[in-house]
Design a protein around this motif. Structure first.
Motif, PDB file in Angstrom:
ATOM      1  N   VAL A  81      -1.134   1.156  12.655  1.00 48.46           N
ATOM      2  CA  VAL A  81      -0.526   1.733  11.437  1.00 48.46           C
ATOM      3  C   VAL A  81      -1.460   1.487  10.251  1.00 48.46           C
ATOM      4  CG1 VAL A  81       1.452   1.656   9.885  1.00 48.46           C
ATOM      5  CG2 VAL A  81       1.818   1.376  12.338  1.00 48.46           C
ATOM      6  N   SER A  82      -2.043   0.311  10.231  1.00 49.69           N
ATOM      7  CA  SER A  82      -2.947  -0.041   9.139  1.00 49.69           C
ATOM      8  C   SER A  82      -4.147   0.912   9.103  1.00 49.69           C
ATOM      9  CB  SER A  82      -3.406  -1.485   9.331  1.00 49.69           C
ATOM     10  OG  SER A  82      -4.243  -1.882   8.295  1.00 49.69           O
ATOM     11  N   ARG A  83      -4.694   1.214  10.276  1.00 48.43           N
ATOM     12  CA  ARG A  83      -5.829   2.153  10.338  1.00 48.43           C
ATOM     13  C   ARG A  83      -5.403   3.537   9.860  1.00 48.43           C
ATOM     14  NH1 ARG A  83      -6.923  -0.890  15.036  1.00 48.43           N
ATOM     15  NH2 ARG A  83      -5.750   0.537  16.357  1.00 48.43           N
ATOM     16  N   GLN A  84      -4.173   3.916  10.235  1.00 47.62           N
ATOM     17  CA  GLN A  84      -3.660   5.231   9.806  1.00 47.62           C
ATOM     18  C   GLN A  84      -3.525   5.277   8.283  1.00 47.62           C
ATOM     19  OE1 GLN A  84      -0.103   6.226  11.972  1.00 47.62           O
ATOM     20  NE2 GLN A  84       0.060   8.279  11.072  1.00 47.62           N
ATOM     21  N   TYR A  85      -3.015   4.189   7.707  1.00 50.00           N
ATOM     22  CA  TYR A  85      -2.900   4.089   6.247  1.00 50.00           C
ATOM     23  C   TYR A  85      -4.264   4.275   5.600  1.00 50.00           C
ATOM     24  CZ  TYR A  85       1.844   2.506   4.976  1.00 50.00           C
ATOM     25  OH  TYR A  85       3.186   2.431   4.694  1.00 50.00           O
ATOM     26  N   ARG A  86      -5.229   3.483   6.097  1.00 47.49           N
ATOM     27  CA  ARG A  86      -6.564   3.475   5.499  1.00 47.49           C
ATOM     28  C   ARG A  86      -7.176   4.876   5.542  1.00 47.49           C
ATOM     29  NH1 ARG A  86      -6.780   0.671   2.267  1.00 47.49           N
ATOM     30  NH2 ARG A  86      -7.479   2.474   1.175  1.00 47.49           N
ATOM     31  N   THR A  94      17.050  -0.075  -2.923  1.00 45.75           N
ATOM     32  CA  THR A  94      16.431   0.033  -1.596  1.00 45.75           C
ATOM     33  C   THR A  94      15.271   1.019  -1.662  1.00 45.75           C
ATOM     34  OG1 THR A  94      16.670   0.654   0.722  1.00 45.75           O
ATOM     35  CG2 THR A  94      18.120   1.788  -0.824  1.00 45.75           C
ATOM     36  N   ILE A  95      14.171   0.668  -0.993  1.00 48.64           N
ATOM     37  CA  ILE A  95      13.055   1.617  -0.901  1.00 48.64           C
ATOM     38  C   ILE A  95      13.066   2.314   0.467  1.00 48.64           C
ATOM     39  CG2 ILE A  95      11.570   0.477  -2.590  1.00 48.64           C
ATOM     40  CD1 ILE A  95      10.027  -0.759  -0.213  1.00 48.64           C
ATOM     41  N   ASP A  96      14.185   2.170   1.189  1.00 47.24           N
ATOM     42  CA  ASP A  96      14.343   2.859   2.480  1.00 47.24           C
ATOM     43  C   ASP A  96      15.650   3.642   2.462  1.00 47.24           C
ATOM     44  OD1 ASP A  96      14.120   3.701   5.079  1.00 47.24           O
ATOM     45  OD2 ASP A  96      14.419   1.731   5.998  1.00 47.24           O
ATOM     46  N   ALA A 145       1.737   8.624   7.940  1.00 49.98           N
ATOM     47  CA  ALA A 145       1.430   7.189   7.889  1.00 49.98           C
ATOM     48  C   ALA A 145       2.658   6.399   7.437  1.00 49.98           C
ATOM     49  CB  ALA A 145       0.261   6.939   6.932  1.00 49.98           C
ATOM     50  N   ASP A 146       3.339   6.938   6.431  1.00 50.95           N
ATOM     51  CA  ASP A 146       4.557   6.284   5.932  1.00 50.95           C
ATOM     52  C   ASP A 146       5.620   6.230   7.038  1.00 50.95           C
ATOM     53  OD1 ASP A 146       6.346   5.189   3.989  1.00 50.95           O
ATOM     54  OD2 ASP A 146       7.267   7.160   3.780  1.00 50.95           O
ATOM     55  N   ALA A 147       5.759   7.343   7.764  1.00 49.01           N
ATOM     56  CA  ALA A 147       6.762   7.392   8.841  1.00 49.01           C
ATOM     57  C   ALA A 147       6.418   6.385   9.934  1.00 49.01           C
ATOM     58  CB  ALA A 147       6.845   8.806   9.408  1.00 49.01           C
ATOM     59  N   ALA A 148       5.125   6.244  10.221  1.00 47.51           N
ATOM     60  CA  ALA A 148       4.705   5.287  11.258  1.00 47.51           C
ATOM     61  C   ALA A 148       5.086   3.864  10.851  1.00 47.51           C
ATOM     62  CB  ALA A 148       3.196   5.392  11.482  1.00 47.51           C
ATOM     63  N   GLU A 196       0.822  -1.215   0.000  1.00 44.48           N
ATOM     64  CA  GLU A 196       0.000   0.000   0.000  1.00 44.48           C
ATOM     65  C   GLU A 196       0.857   1.267   0.000  1.00 44.48           C
ATOM     66  OE1 GLU A 196      -3.903   0.228   1.105  1.00 44.48           O
ATOM     67  OE2 GLU A 196      -3.492  -1.212  -0.478  1.00 44.48           O
ATOM     68  N   THR A 197       2.113   1.120   0.423  1.00 46.62           N
ATOM     69  CA  THR A 197       2.971   2.300   0.506  1.00 46.62           C
ATOM     70  C   THR A 197       3.141   2.950  -0.861  1.00 46.62           C
ATOM     71  OG1 THR A 197       4.128   1.263   2.352  1.00 46.62           O
ATOM     72  CG2 THR A 197       5.222   3.128   1.336  1.00 46.62           C
ATOM     73  N   SER A 198       3.145   2.141  -1.903  1.00 42.20           N
ATOM     74  CA  SER A 198       3.228   2.703  -3.256  1.00 42.20           C
ATOM     75  C   SER A 198       2.072   3.665  -3.509  1.00 42.20           C
ATOM     76  CB  SER A 198       3.177   1.596  -4.304  1.00 42.20           C
ATOM     77  OG  SER A 198       4.285   0.755  -4.163  1.00 42.20           O
ATOM     78  N   LYS A 199       0.899   3.287  -2.990  1.00 35.10           N
ATOM     79  CA  LYS A 199      -0.275   4.160  -3.182  1.00 35.10           C
ATOM     80  C   LYS A 199      -0.078   5.481  -2.450  1.00 35.10           C
ATOM     81  CE  LYS A 199      -3.874   0.714  -3.746  1.00 35.10           C
ATOM     82  NZ  LYS A 199      -4.897   0.003  -2.975  1.00 35.10           N
ATOM     83  N   LEU A 200       0.515   5.399  -1.228  1.00 36.23           N
ATOM     84  CA  LEU A 200       0.782   6.637  -0.486  1.00 36.23           C
ATOM     85  C   LEU A 200       1.588   7.591  -1.356  1.00 36.23           C
ATOM     86  CD1 LEU A 200       1.915   5.615   3.156  1.00 36.23           C
ATOM     87  CD2 LEU A 200      -0.337   6.313   2.410  1.00 36.23           C
TER      88      LEU A 200
END
Lengths: 148, 231
Positions: free
Chosen positions: A119-124, B116-118, A82-85, A53-57
């Motif tokens: 974290v999942s809830r934050q993403y959503r 790396t993606i980080d 959300a990504d940082a979390a 899902e990070t790609s979507k972010l």
């Protein structure tokens, strides 16, 4: 045993398929996973799906950055938070050694599962908000051409 | 007849060996994936077909070496996306890549590129340490690369855009799913920057397919003079 030449090719292809494929034993054949291993697997599956899902972010972040408006800023901030979390979770995660007490392993994985659920809830929430914003405020390129 | 029958096992063995390790003799080619443009020529000649390529990139690997598309001119490469602290699919994905590397790592016309993606965490020393832990610390043709060697603030954006671009270079937009940066896919890229195959590293049959298709691409590259990858 007689092998007719016309049968050689199918035999060779069967042998080829067998030789080229690698053995991949299901877990069941290696014994049922322990409670700790099962808890770890659940955690890793959630981690992997969240990472996808990070790609979507980042897609939404790129899209919102193109708006060049203050109104988009809180949504970008939400996506980055959300990504940082997620990355914070990743960096603090230390899977217990398999020699640790099973109960301790299970407790650790369940505790991590709860954190990751947050974290999942934050993403959503941030993805939903970003999607709503971009739907309500389509970028110039997203506006369908006016019908004549 | 008996002689012919005696030859059969060796024929089958030869076929097996050839199919699993060597390029087929006939000029079989892998498809070029992704979108293509057909551009009419001004002189009225046959239209040119322009295939999608991976976009221009600038990375730094575990040795501090700068990598661009030109670094892979004349060579194919297998690309993937990972990060050093990943507890999930990355260890399995890199184990599969290691399997491919052990089989084809000596090929001069082939390189390996793990992004790396980080980038904030995976500094050059971290990437070097990661390569060493994987047992390929001295390998010069397996690059563990970052978009953020100099603390670039947009390094993470850049690598996610790059990951997405690999997929969109391989598949028409409507088919391109998200998550390429962390779904365990290997991309096989030719010496001219075209994506020639996508393989799910978590599926052993897909990795086997890569092992079979790699020699086909290497044979194609061998059959032409080194091309220049897009910069």
């Amino acid at each position: 045993m007689n092998i007719a030449p016309k049968n050689v090719l199918p035999l060779a292809l069967v042998a080829l398929a067998a030789a080229c494929s690698s053995p991949n034993q299901p877990i069941a054949e290696q014994g049922a996973p322990s409670e700790a291993s099962a808890a770890e697997m659940v955690l890793m599956n959630r981690h992997d799906s969240l990472m996808a899902e990070t790609s979507k972010l980042y897609e939404y972040k790129a899209k919102l950055s193109g708006y060049h408006t203050e109104a988009a800023a809180p949504y970008i901030h939400g996506l980055l938070a959300a990504d940082a979390a997620m990355m914070d979770w990743m960096h603090q995660y230390k899977a217990p050694d398999t020699t640790a007490a099973p109960a301790a392993r299970v407790a650790y994985f369940r505790q991590q599962q709860e954190i990751l659920a947050g974290v999942s809830r934050q993403y959503r929430a941030t993805l939903d908000s970003a999607q709503r914003f971009t739907t309500e405020h389509p970028a110039a390129g997203d506006v369908p051409p006016a019908s004549k | 007849m008996l002689k012919r029958l005696l030859l059969l096992p060796s024929l089958a063995a030869a076929l097996l060996t050839t199919a699993c390790t060597e390029a087929p003799k006939e000029a079989v080619k892998l498809p070029i994936m992704g979108e293509r443009d057909v551009r009419p020529r001004a002189d009225g000649g046959p239209a040119d077909t322009v295939f999608a390529t991976v976009p221009a990139f600038r990375l730094t690997d575990q040795f501090g070496q700068v990598l661009t598309n030109k670094s892979f001119a004349g060579r194919a490469y297998v690309a993937d996306f990972f990060f050093a602290t990943c507890p999930g699919i990355c260890p399995k994905m890199q184990a599969e890549m290691l399997k491919v590397y052990k089989k084809f790592g000596q090929q001069q016309r082939l390189a390996f590129l793990s992004h790396t993606i980080d980038p904030a965490h995976d500094s050059i020393p971290v990437l070097r340490d990661y390569a060493e832990r994987l047992g390929v610390g001295t390998a010069r043709n397996w690059h563990f690369a970052t978009t953020g060697a100099h603390g670039e603030p947009t390094a993470r954006d850049t690598v996610f855009q790059l990951a997405q671009a690999y997929f969109t270079a391989a598949l028409p937009d409507k088919q391109a799913p998200g998550g390429f940066a962390h779904n365990g896919t290997f991309a096989l890229v030719d010496d001219q920057g075209h994506v020639r195959g996508l393989y799910d590293s978590l599926n052993p049959k897909e990795v086997d397919r890569l092992l079979v298709e790699l020699p086909v691409l290497l044979a194609e590259i061998d059959s032409r003079k080194p091309g220049l990858a897009r910069q």
